[in-house]
Each structure stands twice: as structure tokens, then as C-alpha cells.
Motif scaffolding. Structure first.
Motif, PDB file in Angstrom:
ATOM      1  N   ASN A   1      -7.570 -45.018  -2.867  1.00  0.00           N
ATOM      2  CA  ASN A   1      -6.816 -43.593  -2.127  1.00  0.00           C
ATOM      3  C   ASN A   1      -7.542 -42.519  -2.968  1.00  0.00           C
ATOM      4  N   VAL A   2      -6.550 -41.653  -3.144  1.00  0.00           N
ATOM      5  CA  VAL A   2      -6.912 -40.338  -3.984  1.00  0.00           C
ATOM      6  C   VAL A   2      -7.075 -40.613  -5.213  1.00  0.00           C
ATOM      7  N   GLY A   3      -6.988 -41.928  -5.657  1.00  0.00           N
ATOM      8  CA  GLY A   3      -7.338 -42.146  -7.239  1.00  0.00           C
ATOM      9  C   GLY A   3      -6.372 -41.760  -8.338  1.00  0.00           C
ATOM     10  N   ALA A   4      -5.281 -41.356  -7.981  1.00  0.00           N
ATOM     11  CA  ALA A   4      -4.206 -40.815  -8.778  1.00  0.00           C
ATOM     12  C   ALA A   4      -3.822 -41.989  -9.701  1.00  0.00           C
ATOM     13  N   GLN A   5      -3.717 -43.382  -9.205  1.00  0.00           N
ATOM     14  CA  GLN A   5      -3.484 -44.508 -10.047  1.00  0.00           C
ATOM     15  C   GLN A   5      -4.801 -44.898 -10.730  1.00  0.00           C
ATOM     16  N   THR A   6      -5.902 -45.290 -10.119  1.00  0.00           N
ATOM     17  CA  THR A   6      -6.998 -45.927 -10.738  1.00  0.00           C
ATOM     18  C   THR A   6      -7.822 -45.145 -11.456  1.00  0.00           C
ATOM     19  N   ARG A   7      -7.723 -43.753 -11.256  1.00  0.00           N
ATOM     20  CA  ARG A   7      -8.456 -42.827 -12.121  1.00  0.00           C
ATOM     21  C   ARG A   7      -7.898 -42.642 -13.649  1.00  0.00           C
ATOM     22  N   ARG A   8      -6.566 -43.265 -13.687  1.00  0.00           N
ATOM     23  CA  ARG A   8      -6.016 -43.184 -14.759  1.00  0.00           C
ATOM     24  C   ARG A   8      -5.910 -44.649 -15.374  1.00  0.00           C
ATOM     25  N   THR A   9      -7.199 -45.346 -15.256  1.00  0.00           N
ATOM     26  CA  THR A   9      -7.294 -46.746 -15.780  1.00  0.00           C
ATOM     27  C   THR A   9      -8.878 -46.840 -16.198  1.00  0.00           C
ATOM     28  N   ASP A  10      -9.418 -47.868 -16.663  1.00  0.00           N
ATOM     29  CA  ASP A  10     -10.560 -48.217 -16.975  1.00  0.00           C
ATOM     30  C   ASP A  10     -11.333 -48.417 -15.461  1.00  0.00           C
ATOM     31  N   ASN A  11     -10.655 -48.456 -14.431  1.00  0.00           N
ATOM     32  CA  ASN A  11     -11.383 -48.691 -13.342  1.00  0.00           C
ATOM     33  C   ASN A  11     -12.368 -47.625 -13.070  1.00  0.00           C
ATOM     34  N   SER A  12     -12.207 -46.606 -13.690  1.00  0.00           N
ATOM     35  CA  SER A  12     -13.494 -45.573 -13.549  1.00  0.00           C
ATOM     36  C   SER A  12     -14.683 -45.778 -14.084  1.00  0.00           C
ATOM     37  N   THR A  13     -14.651 -46.756 -15.001  1.00  0.00           N
ATOM     38  CA  THR A  13     -15.974 -47.213 -15.545  1.00  0.00           C
ATOM     39  C   THR A  13     -16.930 -47.383 -14.468  1.00  0.00           C
ATOM     40  N   TRP A  14     -16.432 -47.997 -13.357  1.00  0.00           N
ATOM     41  CA  TRP A  14     -17.346 -48.322 -12.101  1.00  0.00           C
ATOM     42  C   TRP A  14     -17.567 -47.293 -11.146  1.00  0.00           C
ATOM     43  N   HIS A  15     -16.805 -46.224 -11.241  1.00  0.00           N
ATOM     44  CA  HIS A  15     -16.933 -45.233 -10.334  1.00  0.00           C
ATOM     45  C   HIS A  15     -16.411 -43.976 -10.732  1.00  0.00           C
ATOM     46  N   PRO A  16     -16.975 -43.471 -11.784  1.00  0.00           N
ATOM     47  CA  PRO A  16     -16.529 -42.125 -12.219  1.00  0.00           C
ATOM     48  C   PRO A  16     -16.527 -40.886 -11.252  1.00  0.00           C
ATOM     49  N   GLU A  17     -17.283 -40.968 -10.520  1.00  0.00           N
ATOM     50  CA  GLU A  17     -17.349 -39.852  -9.617  1.00  0.00           C
ATOM     51  C   GLU A  17     -17.697 -40.331  -8.025  1.00  0.00           C
ATOM     52  N   ASP A  18     -17.083 -39.571  -7.141  1.00  0.00           N
ATOM     53  CA  ASP A  18     -17.756 -39.646  -5.673  1.00  0.00           C
ATOM     54  C   ASP A  18     -19.146 -39.209  -5.649  1.00  0.00           C
ATOM     55  N   VAL A  19     -19.876 -40.228  -4.977  1.00  0.00           N
ATOM     56  CA  VAL A  19     -21.176 -39.655  -4.479  1.00  0.00           C
ATOM     57  C   VAL A  19     -21.397 -39.714  -2.970  1.00  0.00           C
TER      58      VAL A  19
ATOM     59  N   ASP B   1     -19.426 -61.246 -25.242  1.00  0.00           N
ATOM     60  CA  ASP B   1     -19.778 -60.185 -24.337  1.00  0.00           C
ATOM     61  C   ASP B   1     -18.622 -59.268 -24.111  1.00  0.00           C
ATOM     62  N   ARG B   2     -18.340 -58.159 -24.511  1.00  0.00           N
ATOM     63  CA  ARG B   2     -17.146 -57.575 -24.543  1.00  0.00           C
ATOM     64  C   ARG B   2     -17.214 -56.222 -23.755  1.00  0.00           C
ATOM     65  N   SER B   3     -18.355 -56.460 -22.706  1.00  0.00           N
ATOM     66  CA  SER B   3     -18.794 -54.964 -21.864  1.00  0.00           C
ATOM     67  C   SER B   3     -17.848 -54.964 -20.739  1.00  0.00           C
ATOM     68  N   ASN B   4     -17.048 -55.800 -20.169  1.00  0.00           N
ATOM     69  CA  ASN B   4     -15.840 -55.576 -18.921  1.00  0.00           C
ATOM     70  C   ASN B   4     -14.856 -54.785 -20.084  1.00  0.00           C
TER      71      ASN B   4
ATOM     72  N   VAL C   1     -17.270 -58.783  -9.800  1.00  0.00           N
ATOM     73  CA  VAL C   1     -16.108 -57.702  -9.373  1.00  0.00           C
ATOM     74  C   VAL C   1     -14.896 -57.431 -10.037  1.00  0.00           C
ATOM     75  N   SER C   2     -14.946 -58.259 -11.325  1.00  0.00           N
ATOM     76  CA  SER C   2     -13.811 -58.137 -12.003  1.00  0.00           C
ATOM     77  C   SER C   2     -12.351 -58.657 -11.193  1.00  0.00           C
ATOM     78  N   CYS C   3     -12.566 -59.537 -10.332  1.00  0.00           N
ATOM     79  CA  CYS C   3     -11.303 -60.012  -9.721  1.00  0.00           C
ATOM     80  C   CYS C   3     -10.338 -60.793 -10.766  1.00  0.00           C
ATOM     81  N   GLY C   4     -10.856 -61.118 -12.035  1.00  0.00           N
ATOM     82  CA  GLY C   4     -10.229 -62.005 -12.775  1.00  0.00           C
ATOM     83  C   GLY C   4     -10.018 -63.565 -12.459  1.00  0.00           C
ATOM     84  N   ALA C   5     -10.528 -64.100 -11.144  1.00  0.00           N
ATOM     85  CA  ALA C   5     -10.419 -65.361 -10.936  1.00  0.00           C
ATOM     86  C   ALA C   5     -11.137 -66.490 -12.155  1.00  0.00           C
TER      87      ALA C   5
END
Lengths: 87, 942
Positions: B824-842, B153-156, B209-213
Motif C-alpha cells: 500500500n502506501v508503504g508506511a509499514q514496509t518502507r520501515r523494514t528491510d523490504n525496501s532493499t528490493w524496492h527503494p523507489e517507485d519506478v 551467503d548473507r546477502s538476503n 522471493v524471500s517467502c521463507g518457505a
């Protein structure tokens, strides 16, 4: 350039502070409002507030206006800034 | 330097009031009662083979590799599940147990890939363990039934699950349960068919939640970071501190060095540090995985200048950029006065960087126009806790929650915004503590696996003070208060008791205001007041209101009224948003305070800096951020230095902010990226990521953690060096040999940091301020015995409603918040694969509010307030109460702050992000085509 933004800000912010102390005894409220603004506001904002009072700005909260009137002409003293209610 | 391998003792450490003595392999050992044989042996350097045991998890006893013999006992018990007892004699290396281990290991290997890539690279323990236990060959071969052909499973985006390598030891399942507390994983099937599954779906679609534990816990290659699969194992570690939220997790940055010494090393993975005081080996999806932004192509590596904001950027040398900034600032002061310029420091930067910025403003700019992004988040915490307790900080360490019997959680969503602390909190709840959630939104801690709030008080936005007063009213009127504590430790007791007893504060009187049923509020107050230890934790749902400071004081009142302060398990604890909010405030970033929260009007404090810096310090407060904007529009404020904060996206009423920025003659931005604020900048100075910084961050529990450079600055200068260069170019020479030297200056001038040094932190790991002669190792719990100010001050916290009110045109209340994967304003996380989970504000909206507007999930809706309109996608959700809608502010295209107003906290001007009167409507087709475009009041497109 317009001074409206600064004017509107000090009137709004001053009113917010005055409302917080409105429940107090009148003299105490005036003292608290005066002390809070002296402690936390930049002199140019205080000057704008003073100008509003001098020019009889109707928008000004009455407690706020009275607090400003308690300031000495040269209120920029370097004394410790102390709020009666605490800090 | 090499890879840091922290020892694994197999089972957790035990705290006990007495010890026992055992003999293991002929060695007499004394350990706390309850310690496992495995741990006792490991602490003495006697290694017992293990697969299912690790010291972050409770003993499980399933792998049967750790078998031992005990004199006088039958059989071969598992050493992980066998506690030491007085006089016990244990043998770990008998021929019998060796034979048993070899047999067990052979069985494992009979279903393990003989060409396991993980064994080859070192990310799988199986082959190495086989060698340890002496398995040379597998008698059973691989011809029988195996799991070797099962599909990965390589979905994450960050890790892969390869069932072929899985030995079903359950470490991943237990890590998800015991450490993270999400319960996303399970063992499905029985016997040979037993497999690990994230609830019968893919990892990406699961509750994970992809905490990595789980990845960290896995002893094989079944769960492995994709970066390890792609790059191989790291070869070197650097201990450092996460640069995301205020939990301040300690990590090992694990890297591979480049063969070319001029190239920076490659960060393979971030591994949470077990010795980390804040996180104790745990992590979240941001800190563990979302570090790729530091090497994102968007990152700006060169200084740039331009004449006007309409011009294209021109890459220049550092010298030219610094001279342009310094010359411009000098000119503005010559033409418009000393107060015409100022600076904003960043809560994402180190204490040392922030200290130097405020020093530049005070010594080189010669004014107090210094503010920090804490202005828009926790400034009311500073004011409120200072007024009541005497200092501007949380009262406890994170571990304190393990002693709490009731947690009163107000306006905070820790599972999303402070996930590692949330895991600690959830662990305590599973042990039996209760949580009262006061929040308009039904956050996860109201109800999630093995968590059920005792009460969810869905307080209406803007009415917190009425709520907290009612809590205190119940406690006082029902005689549940701690009068002895109040009389002994507090002042203004009688005035407060008379104030809070007034009938207007009763739950019944405020029910209509707060929306909280009076009976629920009464019951919650009784619960808070009657347990041995009750602790308050809070977030921006407290501070970002027009009465934010009053509410902070109200919570302090509640703690004092019940005596819940000054020991473990209690207190008033702000959960800070950014990594160094606490530190940036500590370092004198507020315009009225020098470092250590000392008012600029105090001559004895100014003289400390005047002597050291050789310049007079202005005795008057400077401008706060919003007042800088107001003064810019008024023409008296003309130049701004912004360190690592995107005020054009994060601050309220975007139209106002942008107009102010546009009106300035010189805006200097120092950042990793050309952010929204940089659109209005004339000088851009490239910043350094946390991987390049040398310094300290201070987290929400006042813990000063070291930030160590994993690589040299990729832009050629440290950020504090750039600040010094600007000051020097302006005529005030500033220089330091190192960040450590800056901390030495901080310690020499700030009483609460008196005992802090890099050498001390390196030796201790971390320290919580105050670090003084009386407390040389720091202060985990504050206000023990007496408050910092002497007596705690009970404040009359009158509820003054916000002026931001709903009406027929704007009938709903918008409140804003965060989501787990973005920051926060997403400057860091928007430039990572974290946007997989939250590509836009709703926009989350209650079903009833959606129904009457004809809105369904997925519809594009317009969100309008008195100051602006934006469009975004709707999600119909019963998390929201009727009448309240919710969104996040992680994406600039959505522009949530286009609709937020300039209303602010009365004492500190922290914006009232949590209360904006709005209307929501299905967007017309033209609007829908422009999802994310924002319209300011007056019709201008932004």
C-alpha cells in the motif's frame, strides 16, 4: 470557502450515473437515476443538485435534471431506498 | 505460555475414499489409502527419525534415516515413500534398522560442524537427532573432505545460508518448488559436490522471493533467520493473524520475554501456522519478515496536539488529547451543524476497532458520515455483488481453487499482491488447471516457471466491461451457456439473453475498443464455458475504474450464465487489498449501511441499534470520503477523525485532498506514524500495531481470524478504548470491558455474525461468515442451492467508456499497482528491510513508447497528467503494452496520486486509479535534481 468543489462533484457524479442508464427507456432511466441518488447520496449533495436544477445549470445532464425534478419537495422521506434495477 | 510446536507427520495428509489397516510396532492402525507408513506411525505417536521428510512436502526418500522393516518385503524401505496397504506389518525399531540409521547419521555428522551454533541454540536438528538414533561418536572424524569451510551467503536481509551446515536434503528446493512455486533453488553438482544454490548467484540477486518457505523447511542451520542468529531461539508463541494483505495468513509470533516485566517482549520471528485456514503454513516476505515497523523509531508513542497545522506538535496526556478532539468536534457541530464532522475507519484495524468507530460516528456524532478506505479499492465489489448475488462478498474459500479447471484472472496480480494465495493457485496450475489472464500488463502468471497462461488478454485500461460482455456474448451466441441453471436460479434471463446477444457485444465489434484479438477472446470464452469448473478471481484492476461496479456485475453475469456458482471450484472472488477490507465493510463502515450491509433507511434495522445504543440513527446516507473533501472545500464539512489511513498519500488527486484537509478546522489522526495526512492534523493519537491488538480480521474469503496481543499496547490504550473515550467526552458514554465484548455486540446485532464469539473462534481456529444457527461452523461456499437474494439477478451491463481519454497532449494511459515487497502506501514496509528490493517507485514503459521519447532504463522522467506532474525513474519493459505505462504508489516522495484524477466509479466513487491520461518525457536537468518532487496543476510544489 467555495462551493465550486461540491457543485462540480455533484454535476460530474450525477452525469456518470445518468450515462449508465442512458440506454434504458427514458422513463426508466429517470427512475433509476433518481432512486440511485436517493439511496446513496448525502442530503447536502442532493440539495446542491436540486439547487443546480432550480437555477437552470446548463452543465447538468438532461436525464439527471429530470430525475431531480421527480423528487418531492420534501424528498427526505424515511422510506426504504430501493433501486428498480436491483438493490 | 510456551513455544507452540505443531506436529510434523513427515508426509502430507491423504484424502481418500477408503481406508486400509496396517500394524506398526504391534499396533493396528486404520488410515486413508495412500497414507505413508511414516505418517501413519506419526499419527499414532510412533516417531520415526527423519531429515528429508516434512509433512508440507511430498515424500522424497533421500535421507535414509526413516528406514523400516516390513514383514514379507525385501530390504528396508523408507517409511516416507512407502504407502500403507491392507494387512501390512511394519517394524520401526528393530536392531537392524537402528544400526542402519546410526550408520547414516554418522555419515551426516562427519560433514557437520561439531560446534554447530544451531545445534546449540536449537535451530538445527542434527545433534538432537543424533542422540535420538543413538550416535555417541563419529568414527570417521572430520579429517576427510568436508564442506565446513564454505562461505555463508548473507546477502538476503532476513536469512542467511550457511553451506557448512547443509546436508543437501533438498527440503529447501522442494519447498521453493512445491509450496512457493518459484523454483529459485536447485541442487548444483553431483555426489560430494552437490550444493544448494539459488541459480548460481547470491540469494539477493536470485529469483528468490524471500517467502521463507525454504528457511522453515530446513532441518539444519543452513538456512536460518538472521533474527534467530542474532537473538537466539524464541521461548514463547502467540497465534495471530498477519496485518498485511487480504489473504489473512495465520502466524505464530515467536518472542523472547524481557527479564524486565515492564519491557515488551522481543519478536524473534513470525512463523506461518500450519493450521491456518487461509495459508496452511505458508507465508510471504511481508508477513514472514516485515514486522520490524512495529518497533521502528519513527513510531509515535504519545498523543500530541497543536493549534494550527503550522505549529509544532506538543506532547500531551491522553486526557488532554481526547478532550481537545471531543471539544473541537462538539464546537464544530454547534457552529456548523450535526453533519459538519465525520470519520474514516481503517481496513488495517480489527473488526472490533472499526465497529466502534462507526458506532462513535452514528451514536456520538449523530450522523452517518462514516466511510472506510475500502471506498478507494473494493467498494464496487460491495455494490456489484450485492446487486447480483445479494451480498457483498466473495463466494468461495481459498481452498476452492484446488477444484478449479480454469481460472479467469482479471485485473489482479496475485504473485505480488496476494502471494500466498498465488502459491496455492500456481500449485493448481501445475496440476493441470489453466489460467486466462486479463490484464494490460504481462504479470508473472502469464509466464513463469511451470506456469503458462492459456491466454493473456491484454485488455486496454478502461474497457473491462466491453471485454466481459464479449465473453458472455460468445458463450450465449454459441450455445455454451447453462440455460437450465439460468432458468432455475436466476431472474431477468430473457432480457439478459437478448441484451448480450446483440452484435455490438461480439468480440469482433469490441476488438478495436479492448485491444484483444477477437479470435483469442472467443477461444478464451469457450475455454471458460466448457470446463467442469471455472472460477473468476479479480482485483483492483476491475474495481478502480469508472465502470468498476458494472464490471463486477458483468463477472457475476458470466458466472451465472455458465452455472459456475454455488459449489467448490467456481465462483466470483475478489482478492482484497488490505488485511481487513472485508471486515471493515462488514462492520458498517459505509455511510449508507449499518453493519451487515443493511441500508440506513430500513427502520427495522435502525431500531436494533436505536434500542441498544439509546439514540436515534439518521435514516439518510452520510458523506463518502471524496464527498467529505468536496464538502470541506464547500465549507459544510469541518472536522474529521481518520483511523489508520493515509488519505493524503493514497487518495487520488493529491492537490484536491490536501486542499480539503487544509480547509478543515479539526483533523484527528490515529496512526502508528506521523504520516502524510498527519501534516494536516491538529490532534495525533498514537495507534497500536497488530502485535498489540486483541480482536479479529476478516479476510477475502470471509474468514474471521483471531488477532491476539503478543504484547500489551505500547501506547497505553487500545485503539477501541480511545474511540470510546472520544465518544464519552462528547457526551455519549461508550465503554467495553474487552474486545470480546465488542464482538458479542456485533454478533447480537448482525445476522451474518450471529454465531461468532472469541471463544468460538478460539475453539474452531477461524470461521467464515455467515455463521448462523443453520451454519454454526461457518460457510465456506456461498449461494449453494439459492442466492442470498433468492434468485441471482442478471444485469444489463452496458459499456460506458471513461471520460478520461487520451489526446495529443496526454497520449499514454497510466495504470497503477503494487509490488511484492511493498504494501500500500508503504508506511509499514518502507520501515523494514523490504525496501532493499524496492527503494523507489519506478515507471514501467514499453520499449516503443520509450524509444520515441528517448528514454532508457534508469532515466529520470516527468510524468504529467491533467492534474499534476511528478518525476520518477523509468524502466523500459516489455511487460507493458504500447500506449500504457505503470507505476506503484508505495513511496510518498514519488506521489503517484499527484497525477491521478477524481474520476470515479459511477455507483460508488471508487477512484479510477487504473486510467489516467498522461505524457512522459525525459526530465530536464533541473527536474532530475528533484526526483520525487511533485508539482500540482498550477505549479505549486508539494
Amino acid at each position: 470557502m467555495s462551493d465550486a468543489a461540491l457543485h462540480d462533484a455533484v454535476v460530474r457524479m450525477g452525469a456518470d450515473i445518468a450515462r449508465q442508464f442512458a440506454h434504458r427507456d427514458h422513463d426508466q432511466a429517470v427512475e433509476e437515476v433518481s432512486a440511485h441518488i436517493l439511496k446513496f447520496w448525502d442530503p447536502r449533495m442532493r440539495a446542491e443538485l436540486r439547487r443546480c436544477v432550480t437555477e437552470g445549470d446548463d452543465d447538468l445532464d438532461p436525464i439527471l435534471a429530470e430525475a431531480v425534478r421527480t423528487w418531492p419537495d420534501e424528498e427526505d422521506t424515511q422510506a426504504d431506498r430501493h433501486e428498480p434495477s436491483g438493490g | 505460555m510456551t513455544l507452540i510446536i505443531e506436529p510434523d507427520y513427515g508426509t502430507p495428509a491423504v484424502k481418500a475414499d477408503h481406508d486400509v489397516t496396517v500394524t506398526i510396532d504391534g499396533r493396528e492402525l486404520t488410515v486413508p489409502v495412500g497414507t505413508s507408513v511414516m505418517r501413519a506411525a506419526a499419527e499414532a505417536g510412533i516417531a520415526i527419525p527423519k531429515l528429508c521428510a516434512t509433512d508440507s512436502l511430498k515424500a522424497f526418500g533421500s535421507c535414509r534415516l526413516c528406514l523400516v522393516e516390513v514383514d514379507g518385503a525385501k530390504g528396508t524401505p523408507a517409511s516416507c515413500t512407502t504407502p500403507c496397504s491392507d494387512g501390512m506389518v511394519v517394524h520401526t525399531k528393530t536392531g537392524h534398522v537402528r544400526d542402519l540409521r546410526r550408520g547414516v547419521m554418522e555419515l551426516y555428522l562427519s560433514d557437520h560442524p561439531s560446534d554447530c551454533a544451531g545445534c546449540e541454540r536449537g535451530s538445527c536438528e542434527m545433534q538432537a537427532l543424533a542422540a535420538t538414533v543413538g550416535v555417541a561418536e563419529v568414527r570417521y572424524g572430520l579429517d576427510g573432505a568436508t564442506h565446513l569451510g564454505e562461505v555463508s551467503d548473507r546477502s538476503n536481509p532476513y536469512f542467511a545460508y550457511d553451506p557448512a551446515a547443509c546436508i543437501v536434503c533438498s527440503r529447501c528446493v522442494r519447498a521453493c518448488d512445491e509450496i512457493q512455486g518459484t523454483f529459485a533453488l536447485t541442487v548444483e553438482g553431483r555426489g560430494f559436490d552437490s550444493r544448494i544454490t539459488p541459480g548460481g548467484t547470491s540469494f539477493l540477486d536470485s529469483e528468490c522471493v524471500s517467502c521463507g518457505a525454504c528457511v522453515q523447511a530446513c532441518p539444519t542451520d543452513a538456512l536460518t533467520e538472521k533474527s534467530v542468529i542474532a537473538l537466539g531461539m524464541p521461548t514463547r508463541s502467540v497465534e495471530t493473524t498477519c496485518a498485511y494483505c487480504g489473504v489473512g495468513c495465520s502466524f505464530k509470533a515467536e518472542v523472547q520475554d524481557s527479564p524486565d516485566p515492564s519491557e515488551p517482549p522481543t519478536v524473534v520471528r513470525m512463523m506461518p501456522l500450519k493450521a491456518g485456514g487461509a495459508n496452511e503454513g505458508h507465508s510471504c516476505v511481508k508477513g514472514r519478515f516485515a514486522f520490524g515497523y512495529a518497533s521502528h523509531p519513527d513510531r509515535q508513542m504519545h498523543p500530541m496536539v497543536r493549534e494550527s497545522i503550522e505549529d509544532p506538535w506538543r506532547v500531551v496526556s491522553w486526557e488532554e488529547a481526547i478532550e481537545t478532539a471531543a471539544r473541537g468536534f462538539r464546537r464544530l457541530q454547534e457552529e456548523h451543524g450535526v453533519g459538519a464532522i465525520g470519520g474514516i475507519s481503517s481496513s488495517r484495524c480489527t473488526n472490533e476497532e472499526v465497529y466502534v468507530v462507526q458506532k462513535m460516528v452514528r451514536a456520538a456524532f449523530r450522523n452517518n458520515n462514516i466511510d472506510t478506505c475500502a471506498r478507494v479499492c473494493h467498494s464496487p465489489t460491495g455494490y456489484g455483488l450485492n446487486q447480483t448475488f445479494g451480498t457483498s462478498a466473495g463466494t468461495q474459500d481459498f481452498a476452492s481453487v484446488e477444484q478449479a479447471d480454469v481460472i479467469l484472472l482479471i485485473g489482479a496480480n496475485p504473485t505480488d499482491a496476494h502471494p500466498v494465495f498465488a502459491s496455492r493457485m500456481k500449485r493448481r496450475l501445475r496440476e493441470g488447471a489453466q489460467v486466462i489472464v486479463a490484464d494490460p500488463r504481462r504479470i508473472d502468471l502469464v509466464r513463469s516457471p511451470h506456469v503458462e497462461a492459456a491466454f493473456h488478454l491484454a485488455v486496454r485500461p478502461g474497457t473491462n466491461v466491453a471485454f466481459i460482455n464479449a465473453m458472455a456474448h460468445v458463450i450465449v451466441s454459441e450455445g455454451l451457456h447453462d440455460e437450465a441453471f439460468m432458468r432455475d436460479r436466476c431472474e431477468d434471463v430473457d432480457a439478459y439473453l437478448a441484451f448480450i446477444a446483440r452484435p455490438e457485444h461480439s468480440p469482433e465489434a469490441v476488438e478495436e475498443i479492448t485491444g484483444i484479438p477477437a479470435a483469442d477472446l472467443r477461444a478464451a470464452a469457450r475455454l471458460y464455458a466448457t470446463v467442469p469448473n471455472a472460477a473468476i478471481y479479480y482485483g483492483l484492476g476491475v474495481t478502480e475504474h469508472s465502470q468498476g461496479s458494472t464490471m463486477v456485475m458483468g463477472m457475476a453475469n458470466l458466472a451465472m450464465v455458465t452455472g459456475n456458482i454455488g459449489r467448490e471450484g467456481v465462483g466470483v472472488n475478489p482478492l482484497r487489498g488490505q488485511n481487513n477490507v472485508q471486515g471493515s465493510c462488514d462492520m458498517g463502515s459505509f455511510p449508507h449501511e449499518l453493519p451487515g450491509y443493511r441500508h440506513v433507511s430500513r427502520p427495522e434495522v435502525r431500531s436494533i441499534y436505536e434500542k441498544l445504543w439509546g439514540v436515534p440513527i439518521q435514516p439518510e446516507p452520510g458523506l463518502r470520503i471524496p464527498n467529505m473533501f468536496d464538502s470541506a472545500l464547500g465549507g459544510s464539512f469541518r472536522g474529521l477523525y481518520v483511523q489508520g489511513e493515509d488519505i493524503a498519500q493514497s487518495d487520488p488527486n493529491t492537490q484536491h485532498v490536501e486542499a480539503a484537509l487544509r480547509s478543515m478546522d479539526l483533523v484527528v489522526v490515529q496512526d502508528l506514524f506521523l504520516n502524510e495526512t498527519a501534516r494536516f492534523a491538529h490532534v495525533f493519537l498514537p495507534g497500536t500495531s497488530f502485535l498489540e491488538k486483541d480482536g479479529t480480521f476478516t479476510n477475502a474469503e470471509r474468514r474471521i481470524n483471531r488477532v491476539r496481543p503478543v504484547m500489551p499496547s505500547r501506547v497505553g490504550k487500545d485503539e477501541w478504548e480511545v474511540t470510546c473515550d472520544i465518544a464519552t467526552a462528547m457526551g455519549y458514554p461508550m465503554s467495553y470491558a474487552s474486545a470480546a465484548e465488542i464482538m458479542d455486540e456485533i454478533a447480537a446485532t448482525t445476522p451474518t455474525f450471529a454465531g461468532v464469539s472469541f471463544a468460538g473462534l478460539d475453539a474452531e481456529g477461524s470461521m467464515q461468515w455467515p455463521v448462523t444457527e443453520a451454519a454454526p461452523h461457518g460457510t465456506p461456499t456461498m449461494h449453494v442451492g439459492q442466492f442470498v437474494r433468492g434468485k441471482g439477478r442478471l444485469m444489463e451491463t452496458v459499456y460506458v467508456p471513461t471520460t478520461e481519454t487520451t489526446n495529443r497532449r496526454y497520449p499514454l494511459v497510466l495504470t497503477t499497482g503494487r509490488i511484492l515487497s511493498q504494501y500500500n502506501v508503504g508506511a509499514q514496509t518502507r520501515r523494514t528491510d523490504n525496501s532493499t528490493w524496492h527503494p523507489e517507485d519506478v515507471l514501467e514503459i514499453h520499449p516503443a513508447d520509450a524509444h520515441v521519447r528517448g528514454i532508457s532504463t534508469g532515466d529520470i522522467v516527468s510524468l504529467s497528467s491533467r492534474v499534476g506532474t511528478t518525476t520518477l525513474r523509468a524502466v523500459v519493459s516489455e511487460r507493458m503494452p504500447a500506449g500504457v505505462v505503470y507505476t506503484t504508489f508505495h513511496h510518498p516522495m514519488t506521489g503517484a496520486n499527484v497525477v491521478t484524477t477524481e474520476n470515479s466509479d459511477w455507483a460508488t466513487n471508487c477512484p479510477e486509479y487504473k486510467v489516467t491520461a498522461v505524457q512522459v518525457a525525459v526530465a530536464n536537468s533541473a527536474d532530475a535534481e528533484h526526483l520525487g518532487e511533485v508539482v500540482m496543476a498550477g505549479g505549486a510544489l508539494a
